[in-house]
Design a protein around this motif. Structure first.
Motif, short mmCIF file in Angstrom:
data_model
loop_
_atom_site.label_atom_id
_atom_site.label_comp_id
_atom_site.label_asym_id
_atom_site.label_seq_id
_atom_site.Cartn_x
_atom_site.Cartn_y
_atom_site.Cartn_z
N CYS A 49 0.82 -1.30 -0.03
CA CYS A 49 0.08 0.02 0.00
C CYS A 49 0.90 1.32 -0.04
O CYS A 49 1.64 1.33 0.74
CB CYS A 49 -0.95 0.07 1.21
N LEU A 50 0.54 2.27 -0.84
CA LEU A 50 1.32 3.40 -1.04
C LEU A 50 0.59 4.49 -0.40
O LEU A 50 1.15 5.70 -0.22
CB LEU A 50 1.41 3.78 -2.40
N ARG A 51 -0.72 4.27 0.08
CA ARG A 51 -1.44 5.44 0.85
C ARG A 51 -1.36 5.23 2.43
O ARG A 51 -2.18 6.11 2.98
CB ARG A 51 -2.61 5.59 0.09
N GLU A 52 -1.04 4.30 2.93
CA GLU A 52 -0.91 4.29 4.47
C GLU A 52 -0.45 5.35 5.05
O GLU A 52 0.66 6.04 4.83
CB GLU A 52 -0.19 2.78 4.70
N GLY A 53 -1.34 6.00 5.96
CA GLY A 53 -0.73 7.20 6.76
C GLY A 53 -1.35 8.38 6.04
O GLY A 53 -1.14 9.39 6.65
N GLN A 54 -1.86 8.19 4.87
CA GLN A 54 -2.16 9.73 4.19
C GLN A 54 -3.69 9.73 4.54
O GLN A 54 -4.45 8.81 4.63
CB GLN A 54 -2.12 9.47 2.77
N TYR A 55 -4.34 10.94 4.33
CA TYR A 55 -5.70 11.10 4.36
C TYR A 55 -6.56 11.35 3.15
O TYR A 55 -5.94 12.11 2.36
CB TYR A 55 -5.81 12.42 5.33
N GLU A 56 -7.42 10.60 3.26
CA GLU A 56 -8.58 10.72 1.84
C GLU A 56 -9.11 11.91 1.87
O GLU A 56 -9.80 12.17 2.59
CB GLU A 56 -9.36 9.46 1.59
N VAL A 57 -9.22 12.66 0.53
CA VAL A 57 -9.92 13.92 0.33
C VAL A 57 -10.57 13.68 -0.93
O VAL A 57 -10.16 13.39 -2.12
CB VAL A 57 -8.98 14.95 0.09
N ARG A 58 -11.96 13.51 -0.92
CA ARG A 58 -12.82 13.37 -1.89
C ARG A 58 -13.16 14.47 -2.47
O ARG A 58 -13.86 15.40 -1.68
CB ARG A 58 -14.14 12.39 -1.29
N LEU A 59 -13.16 14.38 -3.83
CA LEU A 59 -13.84 15.54 -4.51
C LEU A 59 -14.95 15.27 -5.28
O LEU A 59 -15.36 14.05 -5.40
CB LEU A 59 -12.44 16.13 -5.69
N GLU A 60 -15.31 16.13 -6.00
CA GLU A 60 -16.57 15.98 -7.03
C GLU A 60 -16.18 14.86 -7.74
O GLU A 60 -15.05 14.54 -8.24
CB GLU A 60 -16.95 17.35 -7.59
N GLN A 61 -17.30 14.36 -8.57
CA GLN A 61 -17.21 13.34 -9.38
C GLN A 61 -16.27 12.11 -9.10
O GLN A 61 -15.64 11.36 -9.85
CB GLN A 61 -16.70 13.97 -10.72
N GLU A 62 -16.60 11.58 -7.63
CA GLU A 62 -15.71 10.75 -7.12
C GLU A 62 -14.12 10.55 -7.41
O GLU A 62 -13.60 9.46 -7.37
CB GLU A 62 -16.36 9.12 -7.46
N GLU A 63 -13.66 11.88 -7.65
CA GLU A 63 -12.18 11.88 -7.85
C GLU A 63 -11.68 12.05 -6.38
O GLU A 63 -12.02 12.43 -5.47
CB GLU A 63 -11.77 13.18 -8.21
N VAL A 64 -10.43 11.34 -6.30
CA VAL A 64 -9.78 11.23 -4.85
C VAL A 64 -8.32 11.88 -4.77
O VAL A 64 -7.66 11.66 -5.81
CB VAL A 64 -9.72 9.94 -4.31
N VAL A 65 -8.05 12.57 -3.78
CA VAL A 65 -6.69 13.03 -3.76
C VAL A 65 -6.02 12.46 -2.18
O VAL A 65 -6.87 12.41 -1.46
CB VAL A 65 -6.31 14.51 -3.86
N TRP A 66 -4.74 12.32 -2.05
CA TRP A 66 -4.36 11.84 -0.99
C TRP A 66 -3.44 13.06 -0.18
O TRP A 66 -2.65 13.41 -0.77
CB TRP A 66 -3.60 10.57 -0.86
N ALA A 67 -3.77 13.34 1.18
CA ALA A 67 -3.28 14.45 1.91
C ALA A 67 -2.06 13.74 2.83
O ALA A 67 -2.57 12.92 3.68
CB ALA A 67 -4.12 15.47 2.52
N SER A 68 -1.01 14.46 3.02
CA SER A 68 -0.16 14.06 4.02
C SER A 68 -0.82 14.65 5.40
O SER A 68 -1.75 15.42 5.40
CB SER A 68 1.33 14.71 3.94
N GLU A 69 -0.39 14.40 6.67
CA GLU A 69 -0.64 14.90 7.89
C GLU A 69 -0.65 16.49 7.83
O GLU A 69 -1.75 16.95 8.29
CB GLU A 69 0.01 14.22 9.18
N GLN A 70 0.44 16.83 7.42
CA GLN A 70 0.47 18.27 7.43
C GLN A 70 -0.58 19.10 6.52
O GLN A 70 -1.09 20.06 6.89
CB GLN A 70 1.88 18.64 7.05
N GLU A 71 -0.56 18.38 5.29
CA GLU A 71 -1.75 19.06 4.52
C GLU A 71 -3.13 18.91 4.83
O GLU A 71 -3.79 19.59 4.60
CB GLU A 71 -1.46 17.94 2.76
N HIS A 72 -3.28 17.66 5.59
CA HIS A 72 -4.60 17.54 6.08
C HIS A 72 -4.85 18.64 7.16
O HIS A 72 -6.07 19.09 7.12
CB HIS A 72 -4.61 16.15 6.67
#
Length: 78
Positions: free
Chosen positions: A32-55
């Motif tokens: 898994c490359l996303r462990e420890g990151q925060y999911e940010v859900r956008l419109e149209q079911e798009e997803v970006v992943w934020a670090s703790e600081q970005e979160h």
């Protein structure tokens, strides 16, 4: 105040954000490359992943952009 926030290498308009995960991702998969990151859900079911600081910065920006919780109106809904 800008209506854009930076997540990963992207400038995301705050109004496109549907929700932000409260806890970091954990699936237990070894690759898994996303462990420890925060999911940010956008419109149209798009997803970006934020670090703790970005979160943390994103939550502050959203609160400021939406005006925060504001004063209590004195109504107890319980």
């Amino acid at each position: 105040m800008s209506i854009l926030c930076r997540i990963e290498d992207k400038h995301v308009p705050l109004y496109r954000i549907m929700w932000v995960a409260a806890t970091p991702h954990f699936c237990g998969e070894e690759d898994c490359l996303r462990e420890g990151q925060y999911e940010v859900r956008l419109e149209q079911e798009e997803v970006v992943w934020a670090s703790e600081q970005e979160h943390e910065e994103l939550l502050k920006q959203l609160e400021t952009w939406q005006g925060g919780l504001g004063p209590s109106d004195g109504v107890d809904w319980e």
